[in-house]
Design a protein around this motif. Structure first.
Motif, PDB file in Angstrom:
ATOM      1  N   HIS A   3       0.786  -1.177  -0.022  1.00 44.36           N
ATOM      2  CA  HIS A   3      -0.110   0.016   0.078  1.00 44.36           C
ATOM      3  C   HIS A   3       0.859   1.180  -0.013  1.00 44.36           C
ATOM      4  O   HIS A   3       0.628   2.286  -0.757  1.00 44.36           O
ATOM      5  CB  HIS A   3      -0.913   0.013   1.356  1.00 44.36           C
ATOM      6  CG  HIS A   3      -2.119  -0.932   0.748  1.00 44.36           C
ATOM      7  ND1 HIS A   3      -3.368  -0.020   0.838  1.00 44.36           N
ATOM      8  CD2 HIS A   3      -2.319  -2.124   0.737  1.00 44.36           C
ATOM      9  CE1 HIS A   3      -4.353  -1.036   0.762  1.00 44.36           C
ATOM     10  NE2 HIS A   3      -3.769  -2.170   0.804  1.00 44.36           N
ATOM     11  N   SER A   4       1.887   1.376   0.972  1.00 44.75           N
ATOM     12  CA  SER A   4       2.565   2.357   1.045  1.00 44.75           C
ATOM     13  C   SER A   4       4.063   2.206   1.442  1.00 44.75           C
ATOM     14  O   SER A   4       4.187   0.897   1.790  1.00 44.75           O
ATOM     15  CB  SER A   4       2.042   3.392   2.390  1.00 44.75           C
ATOM     16  OG  SER A   4       0.619   3.493   2.259  1.00 44.75           O
ATOM     17  N   PHE A   6       7.225   4.255   3.646  1.00 45.17           N
ATOM     18  CA  PHE A   6       7.833   5.337   4.272  1.00 45.17           C
ATOM     19  C   PHE A   6       9.529   5.187   4.554  1.00 45.17           C
ATOM     20  O   PHE A   6       9.750   3.920   4.602  1.00 45.17           O
ATOM     21  CB  PHE A   6       7.113   5.386   5.607  1.00 45.17           C
ATOM     22  CG  PHE A   6       5.743   5.490   5.719  1.00 45.17           C
ATOM     23  CD1 PHE A   6       5.265   6.803   5.697  1.00 45.17           C
ATOM     24  CD2 PHE A   6       5.073   4.471   6.095  1.00 45.17           C
ATOM     25  CE1 PHE A   6       4.051   7.121   5.854  1.00 45.17           C
ATOM     26  CE2 PHE A   6       3.560   4.539   5.932  1.00 45.17           C
ATOM     27  CZ  PHE A   6       3.031   6.111   5.690  1.00 45.17           C
ATOM     28  N   GLU A  17       7.233   9.820   1.990  1.00 46.97           N
ATOM     29  CA  GLU A  17       6.366   8.590   1.919  1.00 46.97           C
ATOM     30  C   GLU A  17       5.759   8.656   0.441  1.00 46.97           C
ATOM     31  O   GLU A  17       5.658   9.572  -0.314  1.00 46.97           O
ATOM     32  CB  GLU A  17       5.294   9.128   2.977  1.00 46.97           C
ATOM     33  CG  GLU A  17       4.442  10.395   2.773  1.00 46.97           C
ATOM     34  CD  GLU A  17       3.519  10.501   4.093  1.00 46.97           C
ATOM     35  OE1 GLU A  17       2.390  10.204   3.827  1.00 46.97           O
ATOM     36  OE2 GLU A  17       3.985  11.246   4.752  1.00 46.97           O
ATOM     37  N   LYS A  18       5.331   7.344   0.121  1.00 48.73           N
ATOM     38  CA  LYS A  18       4.601   6.971  -1.245  1.00 48.73           C
ATOM     39  C   LYS A  18       3.666   6.114  -1.119  1.00 48.73           C
ATOM     40  O   LYS A  18       3.720   5.340  -0.479  1.00 48.73           O
ATOM     41  CB  LYS A  18       5.809   6.538  -2.179  1.00 48.73           C
ATOM     42  CG  LYS A  18       5.443   6.010  -3.427  1.00 48.73           C
ATOM     43  CD  LYS A  18       4.870   7.302  -4.478  1.00 48.73           C
ATOM     44  CE  LYS A  18       4.438   6.515  -5.701  1.00 48.73           C
ATOM     45  NZ  LYS A  18       3.009   7.250  -6.167  1.00 48.73           N
ATOM     46  N   HIS A  19       2.376   6.422  -1.881  1.00 48.09           N
ATOM     47  CA  HIS A  19       1.177   5.761  -1.491  1.00 48.09           C
ATOM     48  C   HIS A  19       0.957   5.277  -2.821  1.00 48.09           C
ATOM     49  O   HIS A  19       0.756   6.112  -3.806  1.00 48.09           O
ATOM     50  CB  HIS A  19      -0.118   6.362  -0.741  1.00 48.09           C
ATOM     51  CG  HIS A  19       0.439   6.926   0.626  1.00 48.09           C
ATOM     52  ND1 HIS A  19       0.499   6.328   1.469  1.00 48.09           N
ATOM     53  CD2 HIS A  19       0.821   8.275   0.860  1.00 48.09           C
ATOM     54  CE1 HIS A  19       0.942   7.019   2.684  1.00 48.09           C
ATOM     55  NE2 HIS A  19       1.047   8.477   2.276  1.00 48.09           N
ATOM     56  N   TRP A  20       0.525   3.795  -2.970  1.00 47.19           N
ATOM     57  CA  TRP A  20      -0.003   3.333  -4.236  1.00 47.19           C
ATOM     58  C   TRP A  20      -1.286   3.191  -4.365  1.00 47.19           C
ATOM     59  O   TRP A  20      -1.945   3.180  -5.280  1.00 47.19           O
ATOM     60  CB  TRP A  20       0.815   1.992  -4.687  1.00 47.19           C
ATOM     61  CG  TRP A  20       2.168   2.399  -5.171  1.00 47.19           C
ATOM     62  CD1 TRP A  20       2.801   2.701  -6.205  1.00 47.19           C
ATOM     63  CD2 TRP A  20       3.299   2.380  -4.325  1.00 47.19           C
ATOM     64  NE1 TRP A  20       3.992   2.643  -6.211  1.00 47.19           N
ATOM     65  CE2 TRP A  20       4.468   2.654  -5.062  1.00 47.19           C
ATOM     66  CE3 TRP A  20       3.871   1.899  -2.926  1.00 47.19           C
ATOM     67  CZ2 TRP A  20       5.756   2.728  -4.538  1.00 47.19           C
ATOM     68  CZ3 TRP A  20       4.833   1.998  -2.366  1.00 47.19           C
ATOM     69  CH2 TRP A  20       6.015   2.376  -3.265  1.00 47.19           C
ATOM     70  N   VAL A  23      -4.266   6.310   0.800  1.00 49.39           N
ATOM     71  CA  VAL A  23      -3.439   6.913   1.680  1.00 49.39           C
ATOM     72  C   VAL A  23      -3.392   6.438   3.272  1.00 49.39           C
ATOM     73  O   VAL A  23      -4.587   6.314   3.878  1.00 49.39           O
ATOM     74  CB  VAL A  23      -3.453   8.496   1.821  1.00 49.39           C
ATOM     75  CG1 VAL A  23      -2.468   9.221   2.888  1.00 49.39           C
ATOM     76  CG2 VAL A  23      -3.406   9.273   0.591  1.00 49.39           C
ATOM     77  N   VAL A  24      -2.424   5.857   3.523  1.00 52.00           N
ATOM     78  CA  VAL A  24      -2.098   5.197   4.966  1.00 52.00           C
ATOM     79  C   VAL A  24      -1.523   6.363   5.840  1.00 52.00           C
ATOM     80  O   VAL A  24      -0.606   6.988   5.419  1.00 52.00           O
ATOM     81  CB  VAL A  24      -1.284   3.950   4.887  1.00 52.00           C
ATOM     82  CG1 VAL A  24      -1.080   3.430   6.471  1.00 52.00           C
ATOM     83  CG2 VAL A  24      -1.999   3.238   4.121  1.00 52.00           C
ATOM     84  N   ARG A  26       0.512   8.462   8.707  1.00 49.77           N
ATOM     85  CA  ARG A  26       1.724   8.519   9.185  1.00 49.77           C
ATOM     86  C   ARG A  26       1.773   7.568  10.725  1.00 49.77           C
ATOM     87  O   ARG A  26       2.721   7.027  11.004  1.00 49.77           O
ATOM     88  CB  ARG A  26       2.470   9.727   9.412  1.00 49.77           C
ATOM     89  CG  ARG A  26       3.045  10.241   8.213  1.00 49.77           C
ATOM     90  CD  ARG A  26       3.671  11.541   8.329  1.00 49.77           C
ATOM     91  NE  ARG A  26       4.526  11.772   7.230  1.00 49.77           N
ATOM     92  CZ  ARG A  26       5.550  12.611   7.108  1.00 49.77           C
ATOM     93  NH1 ARG A  26       6.004  13.238   8.024  1.00 49.77           N
ATOM     94  NH2 ARG A  26       6.048  12.777   5.841  1.00 49.77           N
ATOM     95  N   TYR A 110      10.140   9.939  -6.872  1.00 51.95           N
ATOM     96  CA  TYR A 110       8.678   9.487  -7.029  1.00 51.95           C
ATOM     97  C   TYR A 110       8.213   8.964  -8.259  1.00 51.95           C
ATOM     98  O   TYR A 110       7.449   8.008  -8.486  1.00 51.95           O
ATOM     99  CB  TYR A 110       7.813  10.922  -6.886  1.00 51.95           C
ATOM    100  CG  TYR A 110       7.580  11.238  -5.334  1.00 51.95           C
ATOM    101  CD1 TYR A 110       6.571  10.357  -4.454  1.00 51.95           C
ATOM    102  CD2 TYR A 110       8.168  12.223  -4.825  1.00 51.95           C
ATOM    103  CE1 TYR A 110       6.588  10.606  -3.394  1.00 51.95           C
ATOM    104  CE2 TYR A 110       7.938  12.511  -3.291  1.00 51.95           C
ATOM    105  CZ  TYR A 110       6.933  11.631  -2.542  1.00 51.95           C
ATOM    106  OH  TYR A 110       6.816  11.887  -1.276  1.00 51.95           O
TER     107      TYR A 110
END
Length: 418
Positions: A3-4, A6, A17-20, A23-24, A26, A110
């Motif tokens: 999902h993400s 960090f 942070e990167k979310h695919w 958004v999860v 922090r 990114y």
């Protein structure tokens, strides 16, 4: 799947942070920080941390934690391997993988992460393909992008993506055709006070730098392939041929890549290249202790041991040390009680030694146990397992390439108990 991601530095700050998918928050990293506090060293943080709604999987490299967040159970090694692939890609793109470099190239980072995963599933993880999709940053390209407002994203799909060898792009041309292979072995060992080996194992890798024109087909054979145990290959290696003939046959990726990693754990096959003679004693009634260590070579086939450093965590009762090294320089930190001795090269005719006394706390009882000694060293042109490359042949192209093989042994976690 994933999902993400960090990125957390050694002081505990999330700097990227990167979310695919969704958004999860922090706040999910709080579970990671708790585990980090419980672990005494960064390497001891558990790689898999379960939380009520997520699993956190992490790797620690270059003083950065790469923490992936997943919501369903997946094979953990799959995610950990992907995280290592992310670090290797950053290193390939930027030369080094560090917090300042990642922050300076945040746009490219990114863009690369967006290509590596598609909706949480790995898509393009081969460096050659990624470099055609996202051009590596150069000073000129950065200036042009700033002026024109363009990006590093390539205009067309990579040629290799659609072929049966997705790790190699088509139409590669070089004026100098060369193939270099580095056999690097890391020895982990625990030696008891009498000099006997408690545990010893070798982690080995063969790193390649191949710059060859066209579509060459290489075969690499070893003198003693039976030594190799628990082998992990790059996808380019034809596994069936290895199983039947113990020969590596492959169409190599263009540039730098790890051809294989292996493990030698049979105690009788692991030669210990150094020995440490030690005399560390604390007397009950006295406030002084004796400290003597000598380092020497053993089973090195006549090769020089270099880059030797000795460290030892001394007991709390040691206030200070008065030591004289026969070579190199030493430091003792009275706060952390850490002794460090930079030895350098070992000359077999005149072995390096460090001798002197320790000042102990007055009235304190004798320490329960003697300190352990940790060693770091390097030996050029020697694979300690005895692994040797027999020959490297090339098929499919007419020219004669320049070929080179280099061996190196270095210490991993090498500990001597006193």
């Amino acid at each position: 799947m994933i999902h993400s991601l960090f990125l957390i530095n050694s002081s505990g700050d999330i700097f990227l942070e990167k979310h695919w998918k969704s958004v999860v928050s922090r706040s999910v990293c709080d579970y990671f920080f708790e585990a980090q506090e419980r672990a005494t060293e960064a390497e001891n943080v558990p790689p898999v941390i379960p939380t009520p709604h997520h699993y956190l999987l992490s790797v620690y490299r270059h003083k950065i934690f790469f923490v992936a967040v997943i919501q369903t159970e997946v094979p953990p090694l799959f995610v950990i391997e992907f995280l290592h692939r992310v670090v290797d890609t950053f290193q390939d793109y930027f030369g080094v993988c560090s917090e300042p470099v990642i922050k300076d190239n945040v746009v490219v980072v990114y863009e690369v992460l967006e290509e590596m995963l598609d909706n949480g599933f790995p898509l393009a993880t081969e460096s050659n393909i990624l470099k055609e999709l996202i051009k590596p940053p150069t000073i000129l390209r950065t200036v042009v992008n700033t002026i024109t407002g363009s990006t590093n994203v390539g205009d067309q799909l990579p040629t290799g993506q659609l072929s049966v060898v997705p790790w190699r792009r088509t139409g590669v041309k070089y004026t100098n055709n060369e193939a270099y292979f580095d056999v690097i072995e890391e020895i982990d060992a625990i030696i008891d006070k009498s000099g006997s080996t408690i545990t010893a194992e070798i982690q080995g890798v063969i790193d390649a730098c191949v710059k060859l024109t066209g579509m060459p087909d290489l075969t690499l054979s070893f003198m003693n392939p039976r030594l190799l145990d628990d082998v992990s290959f790059h996808p380019c290696v034809r596994f069936k041929r290895w199983e039947s003939e113990r020969i590596l046959s492959f169409i190599p990726p263009d540039g730098n890549f790890r051809l294989l990693s292996y493990h030698v754990s049979a105690q009788n096959l692991v030669a210990i290249p150094v020995y440490v003679k030690h005399n560390i004693s604390f007397r009950d009634s006295s406030s002084l202790g004796r400290f003597e260590i000598t380092v020497g070579p053993k089973q090195t086939m006549g090769k020089t041991i270099e880059g030797v450093t000795v460290t030892s965590q001394l007991p709390r009762g040691v206030l200070n040390m008065s030591l004289v090294p026969s070579q190199g320089a030493h430091t003792f930190d009275p706060v952390t009680k850490m002794l460090s001795w930079d030895v350098g090269k070992i000359n077999p005719q005149k072995l390096p030694s460090l001798k002197g006394t320790m000042s102990l706390q007055a009235g304190a009882s004798k320490p329960d146990e003697n300190p352990t000694i940790n060693l770091q060293f390097k030996i050029q042109q020697l694979a300690i397992s005895g692994l040797k490359v027999n020959r490297l042949d090339m098929y499919g192209e007419k020219y004669k390439p320049f070929k080179g093989i280099k061996y190196m042994t270095k210490a991993g976690k090498f500990q001597v108990r006193t």
